[in-house]
Design a protein around this motif. Structure first.
Motif, short mmCIF file in Angstrom:
data_model
loop_
_atom_site.label_atom_id
_atom_site.label_comp_id
_atom_site.label_asym_id
_atom_site.label_seq_id
_atom_site.Cartn_x
_atom_site.Cartn_y
_atom_site.Cartn_z
N VAL A 173 -0.46 4.34 -6.58
CA VAL A 173 0.11 3.08 -7.06
C VAL A 173 0.19 2.10 -5.91
CG1 VAL A 173 2.09 1.96 -8.15
CG2 VAL A 173 1.48 4.30 -8.81
N LEU A 174 -0.35 0.89 -6.10
CA LEU A 174 -0.31 -0.16 -5.10
C LEU A 174 0.21 -1.44 -5.73
CD1 LEU A 174 -3.89 0.16 -3.51
CD2 LEU A 174 -1.77 1.12 -2.59
N HIS A 175 0.94 -2.23 -4.96
CA HIS A 175 1.18 -3.61 -5.37
C HIS A 175 -0.06 -4.41 -4.99
CE1 HIS A 175 2.88 -7.73 -5.20
NE2 HIS A 175 3.57 -7.29 -6.23
N SER A 176 -0.31 -5.50 -5.71
CA SER A 176 -1.52 -6.29 -5.45
C SER A 176 -1.62 -6.75 -4.00
CB SER A 176 -1.55 -7.52 -6.38
OG SER A 176 -0.40 -8.32 -6.21
N SER A 177 -0.47 -6.95 -3.33
CA SER A 177 -0.48 -7.38 -1.93
C SER A 177 -1.02 -6.31 -0.99
CB SER A 177 0.94 -7.77 -1.50
OG SER A 177 1.83 -6.68 -1.63
N GLN A 178 -1.08 -5.07 -1.46
CA GLN A 178 -1.59 -3.96 -0.64
C GLN A 178 -3.08 -3.72 -0.83
OE1 GLN A 178 1.51 -1.31 -2.41
NE2 GLN A 178 1.91 -0.71 -0.29
N GLY A 194 -0.03 -6.58 -15.20
CA GLY A 194 0.39 -7.94 -14.91
C GLY A 194 -0.59 -8.96 -15.43
N GLY A 195 -0.09 -9.96 -16.18
CA GLY A 195 -0.96 -10.89 -16.87
C GLY A 195 -1.11 -12.24 -16.22
N GLY A 196 -0.68 -12.42 -14.97
CA GLY A 196 -0.82 -13.70 -14.29
C GLY A 196 -2.19 -13.85 -13.65
N ASN A 197 -2.30 -14.87 -12.78
CA ASN A 197 -3.59 -15.14 -12.15
C ASN A 197 -4.06 -13.99 -11.26
OD1 ASN A 197 -4.66 -17.92 -12.79
ND2 ASN A 197 -2.56 -18.46 -12.25
N SER A 198 -3.14 -13.38 -10.51
CA SER A 198 -3.57 -12.28 -9.63
C SER A 198 -4.00 -11.08 -10.46
CB SER A 198 -2.44 -11.90 -8.67
OG SER A 198 -1.29 -11.46 -9.36
N GLY A 199 -3.31 -10.81 -11.57
CA GLY A 199 -3.70 -9.71 -12.43
C GLY A 199 -5.09 -9.91 -13.01
N ASP A 319 -6.90 6.67 -11.89
CA ASP A 319 -6.85 7.15 -10.50
C ASP A 319 -6.01 6.21 -9.66
OD1 ASP A 319 -8.88 9.19 -11.00
OD2 ASP A 319 -10.29 7.50 -11.10
N LEU A 320 -6.04 4.91 -10.03
CA LEU A 320 -5.36 3.88 -9.23
C LEU A 320 -4.66 2.90 -10.16
CD1 LEU A 320 -4.88 2.32 -6.53
CD2 LEU A 320 -7.07 1.17 -6.95
N VAL A 321 -3.39 2.64 -9.86
CA VAL A 321 -2.62 1.64 -10.60
C VAL A 321 -2.32 0.48 -9.64
CG1 VAL A 321 -0.50 1.12 -11.85
CG2 VAL A 321 -1.59 3.37 -12.10
N VAL A 322 -2.71 -0.74 -10.03
CA VAL A 322 -2.42 -1.92 -9.22
C VAL A 322 -1.37 -2.75 -9.96
CG1 VAL A 322 -3.34 -3.98 -8.10
CG2 VAL A 322 -4.77 -1.93 -8.31
N LEU A 323 -0.22 -2.91 -9.33
CA LEU A 323 0.86 -3.69 -9.92
C LEU A 323 0.73 -5.14 -9.47
CD1 LEU A 323 3.83 -1.21 -9.27
CD2 LEU A 323 2.51 -1.50 -11.38
N ALA A 324 0.10 -5.95 -10.32
CA ALA A 324 -0.03 -7.39 -10.04
C ALA A 324 1.14 -8.09 -10.71
CB ALA A 324 -1.37 -7.90 -10.56
N THR A 325 2.32 -7.74 -10.27
CA THR A 325 3.56 -8.15 -10.95
C THR A 325 4.33 -9.22 -10.19
OG1 THR A 325 4.52 -6.14 -9.94
CG2 THR A 325 3.88 -6.02 -12.25
N GLY A 326 3.65 -9.89 -9.28
CA GLY A 326 4.23 -11.06 -8.65
C GLY A 326 5.22 -10.75 -7.54
N TYR A 327 6.03 -11.76 -7.24
CA TYR A 327 6.94 -11.71 -6.10
C TYR A 327 8.30 -12.27 -6.51
CZ TYR A 327 2.54 -11.01 -3.73
OH TYR A 327 1.33 -10.51 -3.36
N ARG A 328 9.30 -11.93 -5.73
CA ARG A 328 10.64 -12.45 -5.94
C ARG A 328 11.05 -13.25 -4.71
NH1 ARG A 328 13.85 -9.51 -9.63
NH2 ARG A 328 15.70 -9.69 -8.34
N PRO A 329 11.69 -14.39 -4.90
CA PRO A 329 12.19 -15.13 -3.73
C PRO A 329 13.15 -14.26 -2.93
CG PRO A 329 12.38 -16.45 -5.74
CD PRO A 329 12.03 -15.05 -6.17
N LYS A 330 13.04 -14.34 -1.63
CA LYS A 330 13.91 -13.54 -0.77
C LYS A 330 14.29 -14.37 0.46
CE LYS A 330 14.31 -8.95 1.35
NZ LYS A 330 13.62 -7.66 1.60
N PHE A 331 15.58 -14.49 0.67
CA PHE A 331 16.09 -15.25 1.82
C PHE A 331 16.96 -14.31 2.64
CE2 PHE A 331 15.38 -18.05 -1.75
CZ PHE A 331 14.61 -19.06 -1.19
#
Length: 450
Positions: A173-178, A194-199, A319-331
């Motif tokens: 399992v990977l996030h799209s950023s990986q 994930g159904g956005g542009n990166s997905g 074999d591989l799951v890519v989580l193109a599930t976006g990002y959360r603001p973090k401060f």
């Protein structure tokens, strides 16, 4: 809050602190300098460019990344991209663009690389002390500034969903950023979530590299090709903005009739109108759905060993799951209350999408999703911020009018597609928001009535 040395802070007078040397930070430094401010910009990495620089350890770039907004709708208003560049520049070209921008305006001499902001503390009413922690391991430093602009972006802290059984899944399992190398897809049975542009982009990469690709989407999205009527789609739609509302709606529906019919035929449907939320822009996606190299599924229901089950009752063994599930603001360095963050939500509640509701010398640049290029919006945001910092002390009457105008604009601002998806919490109607920024800037530049 973490304790630091009690040594006295070095006072930078009326200088402004900018946090982050990505696109938003660079534009902020340039507009502040043009308005006569001393500026110190702190970048925790060792390179400029933010997400567009693959050498940045927090860059989310994935294989074959290109802009999904066209060149004319993305370029900074006072620094156009070269005419011979393609309509949709690559990530490498975007980095070149920002590097040349920084060189042209002499911005690098104001940037401290390898310097992370560990704390931002209000002092003396409207000023701030910041704690800078150098990456090289030197002792932390305290400095005092007249104002702070946070320009750290919101595409670096992955949004990781929770599914039953995910922690015991036996595949990868990977996030799209990986996903830095397309060879990781080669020969694999790939599930993209994930159904956005990166997905959509990663599903298209998997369609030509993987043995099979399943694309799981929780809800429908509007899919636009990158060209409409022989022009870049966002430019073609933007040209309609000057028409009366009833005519604009008619012409928009006519322009989108073909793509909408194709989407319906492929079973790729969305609720509402295409202008009510950010669309997915990808010229290849429908072709891959049409030839079967991308198989669409509904939401993931659960993981079970090597298998994944979907809400529609179907299963697969990826074999591989890519989580193109976006990002959360973090401060990480600002007290949440200063940004209007409440409860478990990571989303700030800012005046006019940029000003702290508690500290008038604290602002955030670029925390919007406009559906078009964000750089023109950041340009006008930071132009407004710089003008505000100029007039807040020198012209109390104009400053008071500005505060009233900002609150008025904030009350009229309603989140786009509220409640449909976390990524829409930052969505703005670009035309309406730019008009709002124009009214704010006009308030700052108009002479008060005698």
């Amino acid at each position: 809050m973490q304790e630091y040395s009690s040594q006295a802070a070095y006072d930078r007078g009326e200088a402004v602190c900018v946090i982050g040397a990505g696109a938003s930070g660079l534009i902020a430094v340039k507009n502040l300098r043009e308005n006569g401010f001393e500026v110190d910009c702190y970048e925790r990495d060792t390179v400029l460019g933010g997400l567009w620089n693959p050498q940045n350890q927090h860059s989310p770039l994935y294989p074959n990344t290109h802009l999904v907004t066209s060149r004319s709708q993305t370029e900074i208003p006072d620094f156009p991209m070269p005419d011979d560049w393609p309509d949709y520049p690559s990530a490498a070209q975007m980095l070149t663009y920002l590097t040349v921008y920084a060189k042209h305006f002499g911005l690098s001499e104001h940037i401290w690389y390898g310097s992370e902001i560990s704390a931002i503390e209000p002092v003396e009413g409207s000023r701030f002390e910041i704690v800078v922690k150098p990456a090289a391991g030197n002792a932390a430093r305290r400095l005092r500034y007249a104002a702070v602009i946070v320009a750290t972006g919101h595409h670096w802290s992955p949004n990781l969903p929770s599914y039953p059984g995910l922690d015991q899944f036996r595949g990868t399992v990977l996030h799209s950023s990986q996903l830095k190398d397309p060879s990781r897809l080669r020969g694999k049975h790939v599930l993209v979530v994930g159904g956005g542009n990166s997905g959509a982009d990663i599903a298209c990469e998997a369609a030509v590299n993987a043995s099979s690709c399943v694309h799981s989407v929780r809800r429908g999205s509007w899919h636009l090709p990158k060209y409409l009527g022989g022009e870049p789609a966002d430019y073609a739609l933007a040209r309609l903005n000057s028409r009366p509302k009833f005519l604009r709606r008619f012409l928009t529906d006519r322009l989108l009739k073909g793509p909408a019919s194709l989407a319906a035929r492929m079973g790729v449907t969305a609720e509402g109108r295409p202008t009510e939320e950010e669309p997915v822009r990808n010229g290849r996606y429908m072709e891959h759905v049409g030839d079967g190299s991308i198989q669409r599924r509904g939401e993931v229901a659960r993981f079970d060993g090597f298998d994944v089950s979907f809400a529609d009752g179907t299963e697969m063994r990826p074999d591989l799951v890519v989580l193109a599930t976006g990002y959360r603001p973090k401060f990480t360095s600002v007290e949440p209350r200063l940004l209007g963050i409440e409860g478990d939500s990571p989303y700030p509640k800012l005046y006019a999408r940029m000003f702290s509701p508690r500290m008038e010398t604290l602002a955030v640049a670029g925390l919007v999703e406009p559906g078009v290029g964000v750089l023109p919006i950041v340009h006008w945001q930071t132009h407004a911020i710089a003008h505000w910092l100029l007039v807040r002390k020198s012209d109390p009457e104009r400053a008071a009018n500005f505060r009233l105008q900002v609150r008025s604009e904030s009350e009229q601002d309603t989140p786009q597609a509220a409640g449909t998806s976390p990524r829409h919490q930052l969505a703005v109607d670009a035309e309406a928001y730019l008009a709002s920024l124009g009214r704010i800037i006009d308030t700052l530049e108009q002479e008060p009535a005698k």
